[in-house]
Structures are given as structure tokens and as C-alpha cells.
Motif scaffolding. Structure first.
Motif, PDB file in Angstrom:
ATOM      1  N   HIS A 213       0.882  -0.930  -0.038  1.00 63.40           N
ATOM      2  CA  HIS A 213      -0.146   0.189  -0.455  1.00 63.40           C
ATOM      3  C   HIS A 213       0.580   0.824   0.090  1.00 63.40           C
ATOM      4  N   ASP A 215       0.954   4.896   1.720  1.00 73.18           N
ATOM      5  CA  ASP A 215      -0.294   5.379   3.179  1.00 73.18           C
ATOM      6  C   ASP A 215      -0.693   6.649   2.772  1.00 73.18           C
ATOM      7  N   HIS A 269       4.659  -0.289   0.205  1.00 74.63           N
ATOM      8  CA  HIS A 269       5.171  -0.654   0.630  1.00 74.63           C
ATOM      9  C   HIS A 269       4.397  -1.719   1.358  1.00 74.63           C
TER      10      HIS A 269
HETATM   11 FE   LIG Z   1       2.331   2.060   5.436  1.00 77.97          FE
END
Ligand SMILES: [Fe+2]
Ligand SMILES: O=C(O)CCC(=O)C(=O)O
Length: 351
Positions: A213, A215, A269
């Protein structure tokens, strides 16, 4: 972002570690020109960097993080029934408050669910910014509210120092400075997160890691002691972000990318089993600095959002089926790409 190979273990299990820039927070705070330029390069090219906090002024924060690790252990060791009284789906309106057990979100490998527990403590609650939703939390956390508030405030301050430097490089393109969308004390979706990844078997458990994903928020100030976090490098390969003592890992989230007119990078990440430490419980502490509720920006596809609107939209996608996740760019920033982890069998192959 280039990578290095460490010498053990070998073959399919080789630990490819990414090489990130390391920036000294004290140099940045003192307006050191080289440090400011590094922050801009890191934000522009990588979306990730190490922030060196080994300085007299930030040592109290590092000490507080150590205390938070202990608090996390106590919290997650407590009766799950007690934690479930603070279910994040139930106690607040915006999924920024309370406990999520492992297994509720879609996982990092095909057919698996997520393998982490999280307890989120919203900054709004710590600062009593929302009369409708006063902070409620288990006794273990309640006893440590001054520690938690201290860490949230310091991490928010670190985020704002970074934002001010990025803004100084991005202006005059920006209508208002980035830090003006992140005033401490204004309602936002910011939260301090305590995370635990209990050890899992790659093959037998149906829960594993954390899905790839970007953030949702602006700046994540992340602390961990064990590996497992991976970032997708420019080359298209995944590499571990190894923890560094006395440093935070900083990464840029979607909201900041969008607020910067897409100049800054929000890197993809995920969290996967780390070959050397996967049989130990892994704790992370993350301050998710997110924009004020009514900050406005445009997403990857040109749609218009407020800070709170994007948060709600993105949150839903963590629970969606892989098929639905592929339909747009909300989860990973790339339509059709999920970054699934495929090395499920590695443990058995270890030589
Ligand atoms: Fe994250
Ligand atoms: O646990 C970690 O190291 C990373 C967690 C993360 O990426 C997140 O919660 O957004």
C-alpha cells in the motif's frame, strides 16, 4: 533507492536491503542547506528516508519510544475480549480510533488475510478536539496518556519541520504551505499506531504481514526493531528497509503527494516475513501525520477529495477483494497492481 545484498541467508532467501538516504533531524531543524536538499531529493525520488534522531534534543523521544514498546507488549498481551471493547470499527466514526485484530484486512499474499494487530490512538482524542468522540481506551493506555501525547506531539512536530522544508523548495507552486494543512490542534485523521505482527507460519496460517500500500496520510514517522518492511524500488524489485537504531523511517503518504501537486513520491511498501526474525513477534510504532479534515486535493486520477474523504475512501479498499482492489489506483497508486508477496514457501527451502 539502490539496494545491497547481505551475505546471509543465500539464494532465494537473500536479504535485499534498500539503501535509503539518512538525514539528521537536528541538521534539518537548524536549516542546514545540505540536509534540506537531501529531504527534497528523498521526497521527490524515493518517498522514504531514515531520520537520525540521535541528538540531545530528540533523545527523550527515543527514550519514550522504548517505553512505548513496553506498553505495546503489555497492551497486546491483555485479554483480547478487553481489546475488542475498543473495536476500531465500532468506537469511532473514522476508523482512526481503537483496536483491529489480525485477519480483518486483505493480506499481502494471495488468499491470505493480514497478520497484524493495531491499536490506534487519535490525536483528536488526545487533544479533546472532537466533543462527540472523547478518547476512550483500555486501562493500560489510559495510565500512559502523558507518554502517548508526548510522542504524538513530538512526531507531529518532526512532520511539520519536514513539511516546512519541503514547502520552501516547492513554493511558489503551492497555494498554501504544506504545514498549514497540518496544524497541531486542528481536527485531522492523525493517529499514533501501536502494531504487533505475531509470528506466523508462511504456509499454515491464513494471516500474514501487511498488504502492499501507499500510506493514506502525509508523513509516517515509523519505528521498528525487526525487519519485515519492504519498499518497491524504482527497478520494480522489492527490498527490505532494515531498522536502524536511533533512527525513524519516514515515508510520504498519498495526501502529501496530492497536496504537493504530485511532485512528491508516495512509495509502495508492504510487510512480509523477514528470513532472520520471522519467528519473533514484531512490534512497530507509527505516528501517522495526516492532513486536517478539510484539506483539499486531487488524487492520481484527478478526482477531488478532502482529507477526511480520502481517508474514508482508502480505508475501504484495505478490506476489498483483490479483484476490486485492482479496479483503480487507490490502494497502490497503480491501477491493476497489487504487489503480492509470492515467496510463501521460502521457509521450507532454507539451506
Ligand atoms: Fe504503511
Ligand atoms: O509495520 C511496519 O513496519 C509498517 C506499517 C505500515 O506500513 C503501516 O501501518 O502503514
Amino acid at each position: 533507492m539502490s539496494s545491497i545484498h547481505t551475505d546471509s541467508p543465500r539464494g532465494a532467501n537473500a536479504i535485499r536491503a534498500t539503501e535509503l538516504r539518512t538525514i539528521s533531524f537536528s541538521a534539518l531543524a537548524r536549516d542546514n542547506t545540505a540536509a534540506i536538499a537531501e529531504v527534497f531529493e528523498a521526497g521527490f525520488q524515493d518517498g522514504f528516508f531514515y531520520l537520525d534522531l540521535r541528538d540531545a534534543e530528540t533523545q527523550p523521544l527515543l527514550d519514550s519510544i522504548e517505553e512505548l514498546y513496553q506498553l505495546s507488549e503489555t497492551l497486546f498481551d491483555s485479554d483480547q475480549k478487553e481489546l475488542m471493547k475498543y473495536d476500531l470499527d465500532i468506537i469511532g466514526p473514522s476508523k482512526i480510533d481503537g483496536y483491529k485484530p489480525a485477519g480483518r484486512n486483505t493480506g499481502v499474499a494471495s488468499g491470505k488475510q493480514d497478520g497484524f494487530e493495531i491499536y490506534l490512538i487519535p490525536t483528536n482524542g488526545l487533544l479533546s478536539l472532537d466533543a462527540l468522540y472523547p478518547l476512550q481506551c483500555p486501562g493500560a493506555l489510559h495510565n500512559k496518556l502523558s507518554l502517548i501525547t508526548y510522542v504524538a506531539e513530538k512526531a507531529h512536530h518532526i512532520g511539520n519541520v519536514i513539511l516546512a522544508k519541503l514547502s520552501s523548495m516547492l513554493q511558489p507552486q503551492l497555494p498554501i504551505a504544506l504545514q498549514e494543512h497540518h496544524r497541531y490542534g486542528q481536527p485531522s485523521t492523525s493517529a499514533l499506531g501501536l502494531l504487533k505482527y505475531p509470528p506466523t507460519s508462511r504456509t499454515e496460517d491464513h494471516r500474514l504481514g501487511q498488504i502492499a500500500h501507499t500510506d493514506v496520510g502525509s508523513i509516517t514517522v515509523l519505528f521498528n526493531r525487526l525487519g519485515g518492511l519492504q519498499v518497491l524500488e524504482e527497478s520494480g524489485e522489492w527490498a527490505f528497509v532494515e531498522p536502524k537504531i536511533g533512527h525513524a523511517v519516514i515515508n510520504i503518504g498519498d495526501s502529501l503527494r496530492f497536496l504537493s501537486g504530485k511532485a512528491l513520491r508516495s512509495s509502495l511498501h508492504r510487510v512480509v516475513p523477514h528470513p532472520t526474525t520471522e519467528f519473533r513477534p514484531r512490534y512497530s510504532i507509527a505516528y501517522f501525520m495526516r492532513p486536517e479534515f478539510d484539506a483539499e486535493f486531487e488524487d492520481e486520477e484527478g478526482a477531488h477529495w478532502t482529507g477526511i474523504g480520502w481517508h474514508t475512501r482508502k480505508f475501504a479498499v484495505f478490506r476489498a477483494t483483490a479483484e476490486d482492489q485492482k479496479k483503480d489506483s487507490v490502494l497502490t497508486g497503480r491501477k491493476g497492481y497489487l504487489g503480492l508477496w509470492e515467496n510463501v514457501q521460502d521457509t521450507e527451502e532454507k539451506s
